[in-house]
Design a protein around this motif. Structure first.
Motif, PDB file in Angstrom:
ATOM      1  N   THR A  83       0.763  -1.171   0.078  1.00 41.82           N
ATOM      2  CA  THR A  83       0.025  -0.107  -0.058  1.00 41.82           C
ATOM      3  C   THR A  83       0.768   1.137  -0.021  1.00 41.82           C
ATOM      4  OG1 THR A  83      -1.776  -1.276   0.969  1.00 41.82           O
ATOM      5  CG2 THR A  83      -1.795   1.073   1.158  1.00 41.82           C
ATOM      6  N   THR A  99      -6.140  -4.178   3.666  1.00 42.60           N
ATOM      7  CA  THR A  99      -6.537  -4.127   2.363  1.00 42.60           C
ATOM      8  C   THR A  99      -7.187  -5.424   2.187  1.00 42.60           C
ATOM      9  OG1 THR A  99      -4.462  -3.142   2.072  1.00 42.60           O
ATOM     10  CG2 THR A  99      -5.578  -3.511   0.177  1.00 42.60           C
ATOM     11  N   ASP A 104      -3.763  -2.453  -6.299  1.00 39.28           N
ATOM     12  CA  ASP A 104      -3.227  -2.797  -4.773  1.00 39.28           C
ATOM     13  C   ASP A 104      -4.070  -4.130  -4.555  1.00 39.28           C
ATOM     14  OD1 ASP A 104      -1.867  -2.966  -2.505  1.00 39.28           O
ATOM     15  OD2 ASP A 104      -3.271  -1.289  -1.571  1.00 39.28           O
TER      16      ASP A 104
END
Ligand code: GDP
Ligand code: MG
Length: 812
Positions: free
Chosen positions: A19, A39, A57
């Motif tokens: 990230t 995430t 991502d």
């Protein structure tokens, strides 16, 4: 020339810095966390200066096996959506573990570039990595970067673009003979419809008997059987099950590969980070240290720096006004004090004169009846200090009175650059344009009072967010998850449950979503139920309000709120774990602890900005609407002449509030304003504050110190801090806001469990608040009544659920 759009996926272990890299590459502001699960969904952004390159991502993963939801999300994306290249982030301080995933990524058939991250730490540790050799061995480009220091990141992205446009490279790693034999066979007979470069990955998965891949491939029974024979043969030859064979061979391969490539600096025995960890994760000291740290954070933000700023916002910006840069404040305060004294002297003199029959007072006019007596009058006057103690007694005679009555109220603008507060300017503006009375009332007593009450806490929030961002950024919070795991595990809970709670200190919604990483369904449900017990940022204004109105801005109140949250999680966990619905062993918890490091200013600012701006956005939307609703229903109602503007006590809202207020009598705050505030808090927790702001703000009662609603509120709660505390406890633990309830529903996936969660939270909150209030009253020498009995029963019942032996269930 129009170039093809490229998609580059960032893949890597949790905490490898994906990230951070993503934010550096895209200029985006994703949440950087120190723990897995932050995430869970993939995020997308455009690469800086490259309009046609998208960066994805992905959630952090340790392997491409479908064990956790993150692994499934990442794997599905890589295998089904086929990005043009994979930028594989590996943590350079932990190469061996990280390369395990790399060996798998190289097999998918997508160009891979390996970015060795955290090079700043590697260099600091004095370790050496031979990048050239590594690249040769893996047969893929390798680049060294430091995402945090923004070092080499653009080069990494450019290498990934180049790789995406280049030709495919074969993975170098081969398994032992029997395995390769089986894989070759599988490639031939099962995978003829797959592209050449994808075959190897599918074949290995078939060899591992990966259920999801087998399902997707829909192979014929006969084909499957022929593969199975070869797999069993390999298993017999190597004396292990297929999946373990693959895993072990990968690890052995990596270990061999790293020999000579990765040279660890042997002179360093114990890093500073290890030394700090010895203390802060110490079995006995860890929790007290954590409590102290949180106390300091809350103390600074709620009681000191934050309060100064918040006072300015409340008294100045949303109050009468303020001196620009504080210049003139001192002189003005002095003049105001002199004026107040003179005013009191004159009033006391007049009063005495009236008593003696020398004058008649009629409102402001003074009618002299006996001038001679009036002029001859002398009275003693007590000069009091701030605390109300008599400082000295002076004599006031007619001359002093005359002089005193000539003292004019000082005008702040004579003393410095005075800026009127928002309400003052607004009021003047509204008067100037002859606005309708209801409109002025809505704007001043509704919106400004309500939104102002919430925004007034913004400075305190920002200071708090600042410290929380530092604690997260430097790696301390990751240690806390680890410490909590040790404690939670004793009660049959997993430290994995603590991570959603850490995320939830910002907002419960992402916190609840982070529970997805917990594989065990029972543990996941329990985490969803308990995550919102930890105070989120929207509850902080409520905490600050109670601390201000009842406890003189004590930081201890705020810290206690945090620990009441943690205790509620543990208590709930123990109770529920002993029921059949939640029984089972705790989920294992593996996490890398990144070395301590200074968080970057950028990351701290981003985190503050993100939390602060969502606070402001909410104030301008949901809370604004709720405030208007509260203003309307508290200003209108059915009075003597039908529907119209009425006093607050006769308003619609008072009617609704009174209908439910009795419920909260045992909790010590059975008046309608508090009941209404608790209900509006379900829309958004800030509403508790804005509602009280509207309902108490209008009361003309000047608080002794601090801000106006503090005083009104203190009185409304029967001047009883315990009632205020019980109100706080209830609002902390009861069902969260609508948004979070929505998140609970999404994660639970059905209405039954959602209702269970909401009801459990509300009942639990009620029981705890009732017990706190009643037992607290008893300890303060209050009377013993039916509610006290109820509180004792509560404690006994909770005690029973906590300490009863664990029943046996047939858990598969
Ligand atoms: P993710 O889980 O892979 O998304 O990792 P994050 O981007 O959330 O980063 C995890 C932690 O590693 C954060 O505390 C980062 O500040 C830190 N970090 C990331 N890159 C670097 C780096 O190059 N050097 C150092 N020292 N720390 C880094
Ligand atoms: Mg991340």
């Amino acid at each position: 020339m129009e170039e093809k759009k490229l998609v580059i996926a960032l893949a890597g272990n949790p905490n490898s810095g994906k990230t951070t890299l993503f934010n550096a590459l895209t200029g985006s502001t994703q949440y950087v966390g120190n723990w897995p699960g932050v995430t869970v969904e993939k995020k997308e952004g455009k690469l800086k200066k490259h309009d046609n390159v998208m960066i994805e991502d992905l959630p952090g993963i340790y392997s491409l096996s479908p064990y956790t939801l993150e692994e499934v999300v990442s794997r599905n994306f890589l295998v089904n959506e086929k990005p043009d290249a994979i930028l594989n982030i590996v943590d350079g301080t932990n190469l061996e573990r990280n390369l395990y995933l790399t060996t798998q990524l190289l097999e998918i058939g997508i160009p891979v570039v390996v970015a060795v991250n955290m090079m700043d730490l590697v260099r600091k540790n004095g370790d050496k990595i031979n990048m050239e050799q590594l690249s040769k061995e893996l047969n893929c480009p390798v680049v060294e970067i430091s995402a945090l220091k923004n070092d080499g990141v653009m080069k990494a992205a450019e290498m990934a673009i180049e790789a995406a446009r280049g030709v495919h490279k074969e993975p170098m790693h081969t398994f032992s003979g029997a395995v390769e034999h089986a894989i070759a066979h599988i490639e031939d007979c099962c995978l003829s419809d797959k592209a050449q470069n994808e075959k190897r990955w599918y074949a290995i998965k078939v060899f591992e008997r990966d259920s999801k891949v087998l399902e997707a491939l829909k192979l014929d029974k006969s084909v499957l059987d022929s593969c199975e024979t070869l797999i069993v043969k390999a298993e017999q030859e190597l004396d292990d099950d297929a999946e373990s064979i693959i895993t072990n061979e990968r690890y052995i391969y990596i270990a061999n590969l790293l020999k000579g490539i990765y040279v660890k600096n042997s002179s360093i025995k114990e890093t500073t980070s290890d030394k700090i960890d010895k203390i802060v994760t110490n079995r006995f000291l860890a929790l007290p240290i954590f409590a102290l740290v949180m106390w300091c954070v809350y103390f600074v933000s709620i009681a000191t720096v934050g309060t100064m700023a918040t006072d300015w916002v409340n008294d100045g910006l949303f109050g009468d006004g303020y001196f620009l840069f504080g210049q003139g404040r001192e002189a003005f305060d002095e003049a105001s004090e002199a004026f107040a004294l003179a005013d009191e002297e004159a009033a006391a003199f007049l009063e005495a004169a009236q008593e003696q029959g020398f004058v008649m007072l009629d409102e402001d006019a003074v009618e002299v009846l006996d001038m001679e007596g009036f002029e001859a009058l002398e009275i003693p006057f007590e000069v009091r200090d701030e605390e109300g103690n008599v400082e000295e007694i002076v004599t006031v005679d007619y001359a002093t009175y005359e002089e005193a009555s000539l003292v004019e109220e000082p005008d702040p603008s004579d003393f410095g650059h005075w800026v009127n507060g928002l309400p003052v300017s607004l009021e003047a503006g509204l008067e100037a344009v002859n606005a309708a009375p209801w409109l002025s009332d809505l704007l001043l007593n509704g919106i400004v009072a309500g939104i102002g009450a919430v925004l007034g806490f913004l400075p305190q929030m920002l200071v708090l967010f600042f410290f929380l961002a530092i604690l997260e950024g430097c790696g301390y919070m990751a240690r806390i998850a680890f410490v909590m795991d040790r404690i939670f595990r004793k009660f049959g809970l997993s430290g994995k449950s603590f991570i959603p709670m850490l995320v939830g200190t910002g907002c419960s919604v992402p916190g609840i979503m982070a529970s997805r990483t917990i594989e065990n369904e029972h543990d996941r449900r329990m985490t969803v139920i308990t995550t919102s017990f930890i105070p989120c940022s929207a509850k902080l204004p409520v905490i600050a309000l109670i601390a201000g109105a009842f406890f003189d801005n004590s930081g201890t109140v705020a810290t206690s709120a945090y620990f009441i949250g943690i205790a509620s999680v543990i208590v709930t966990g123990i109770m529920l774990k002993k029921t059949k619905m939640f029984a089972g062993d705790p989920t294992p918890f593996v996490m890398e602890l990144p070395a301590y490091h200074w968080p970057t200013a950028g990351n701290i600012f981003r985190s503050m900005w993100e939390r602060g701006s969502s606070f402001v956005k909410k104030a301008g939307s949901v809370i604004l609407l709720a405030t208007i609703f509260i203003w309307f229903t508290s200003s209108y109602g059915f009075g003597a002449d039908g529907f119209g503007a009425v006093s607050q006590e006769e308003s619609l809202l008072a009617g609704i509030g009174n209908a439910i207020a009795w419920l909260f009598v045992p909790l010590g705050w059975g008046h309608w304003q508090a009941a209404v505030a608790a209900i509006t808090g379900l829309i958004a927790k800030e509403n508790v504050v804005s509602t009280l702001g509207v309902l108490y703000g209008g009361m003309e009662e000047v608080a002794e110190n601090g801000w106006q609603i503090f005083g009104s509120m203190f009185n409304a709660f029967g001047n009883n801090p315990l009632a205020g505390y019980s109100f706080l406890v209830f609002n902390l633990l009861c069902a969260p806001c609508f948004a979070a309830i929505g998140a609970i529903k999404r994660e639970m996936g059905n209405a039954k469990w959602t209702w269970f969660a909401v009801l459990y939270q509300c009942i639990f909150a009620y029981v705890v608040a009732l017990s706190v209030y009643q037992l607290g009253m008893l300890m303060q020498g209050g009377s013993f009544n039916v509610f006290t009995v109820l509180a004792i029963v509560n404690v006994v019942v909770i005690g029973y659920f906590l300490f009863r032996p664990k029943p046996k269930f047939d858990v598969k």
